[in-house]
Design a protein around this motif. Structure first.
Motif, PDB file in Angstrom:
ATOM      1  N   MET A 168       0.812  -1.192   0.000  1.00 23.58           N
ATOM      2  CA  MET A 168       0.000   0.000   0.000  1.00 23.58           C
ATOM      3  C   MET A 168       0.864   1.269   0.000  1.00 23.58           C
ATOM      4  O   MET A 168       0.537   2.242  -0.672  1.00 23.58           O
ATOM      5  N   LEU A 169       1.949   1.218   0.746  1.00 26.12           N
ATOM      6  CA  LEU A 169       2.840   2.372   0.818  1.00 26.12           C
ATOM      7  C   LEU A 169       3.496   2.647  -0.536  1.00 26.12           C
ATOM      8  O   LEU A 169       3.707   3.793  -0.906  1.00 26.12           O
ATOM      9  N   HIS A 170       3.791   1.559  -1.293  1.00 27.08           N
ATOM     10  CA  HIS A 170       4.383   1.722  -2.618  1.00 27.08           C
ATOM     11  C   HIS A 170       3.431   2.455  -3.555  1.00 27.08           C
ATOM     12  O   HIS A 170       3.850   3.323  -4.340  1.00 27.08           O
ATOM     13  N   LEU A 171       2.154   2.130  -3.475  1.00 25.93           N
ATOM     14  CA  LEU A 171       1.170   2.813  -4.325  1.00 25.93           C
ATOM     15  C   LEU A 171       1.056   4.288  -3.957  1.00 25.93           C
ATOM     16  O   LEU A 171       0.885   5.142  -4.830  1.00 25.93           O
ATOM     17  N   LEU A 172       1.169   4.597  -2.673  1.00 25.36           N
ATOM     18  CA  LEU A 172       1.121   5.985  -2.237  1.00 25.36           C
ATOM     19  C   LEU A 172       2.324   6.768  -2.772  1.00 25.36           C
ATOM     20  O   LEU A 172       2.185   7.901  -3.250  1.00 25.36           O
ATOM     21  N   TYR A 173       3.527   6.162  -2.734  1.00 20.40           N
ATOM     22  CA  TYR A 173       4.725   6.802  -3.303  1.00 20.40           C
ATOM     23  C   TYR A 173       4.579   7.014  -4.807  1.00 20.40           C
ATOM     24  O   TYR A 173       4.916   8.072  -5.336  1.00 20.40           O
ATOM     25  N   ILE A 174       4.086   6.019  -5.499  1.00 16.26           N
ATOM     26  CA  ILE A 174       3.904   6.129  -6.951  1.00 16.26           C
ATOM     27  C   ILE A 174       2.916   7.246  -7.265  1.00 16.26           C
ATOM     28  O   ILE A 174       3.130   8.064  -8.175  1.00 16.26           O
ATOM     29  N   LEU A 175       1.835   7.314  -6.516  1.00 16.63           N
ATOM     30  CA  LEU A 175       0.841   8.359  -6.732  1.00 16.63           C
ATOM     31  C   LEU A 175       1.432   9.744  -6.443  1.00 16.63           C
ATOM     32  O   LEU A 175       1.231  10.690  -7.225  1.00 16.63           O
ATOM     33  N   ALA A 176       2.182   9.879  -5.359  1.00 16.24           N
ATOM     34  CA  ALA A 176       2.775  11.175  -5.008  1.00 16.24           C
ATOM     35  C   ALA A 176       3.782  11.617  -6.062  1.00 16.24           C
ATOM     36  O   ALA A 176       3.770  12.783  -6.491  1.00 16.24           O
TER      37      ALA A 176
END
Length: 108
Positions: free
Chosen positions: A1-9
């Protein structure tokens, strides 16, 4: 989930950066085409950096010793054959102070 947040940011940051780049390019192209009106009198220009003149000052390399603009080209290039260029380079090398007669004999 944290990886998706980084990708989105980082995707959002990349889109902001690209949009700013495009906006700046468009604004610079409009600024280049814009002409500025000359001030009408020195009294009106007093508050707006009056030390800047309206006429362009040429680069110092384009002026002669007396301060007059030169009208001749600074660099003229002409095309020559490879053999002519090699002969000129050999003549420069042989005329240089580091070239000795021993190195000429070794080449022959």
């Amino acid at each position: 989930m944290l990886h998706l947040l980084y990708i989105l940011a980082f995707t959002i940051l990349a889109l902001i950066a690209v949009s700013n780049l495009i906006r700046n390019l468009i604004m610079f192209s409009f600024e280049r085409d814009r002409t500025f009106a000359a001030p009408r009198s020195p009294m009106q220009n007093r508050g707006n950096l009056s030390y800047i003149s309206n006429r362009s000052v040429p680069h110092p390399e384009l002026l002669d010793a007396a301060g007059n603009p030169i009208g001749e080209p600074l660099l003229v290039m002409r095309s020559i054959d490879v053999e002519d260029a090699r002969a000129q380079l050999d003549a420069l090398y042989e005329a240089s102070p580091g070239c000795s007669s021993e190195s000429k004999e070794e080449e022959a």
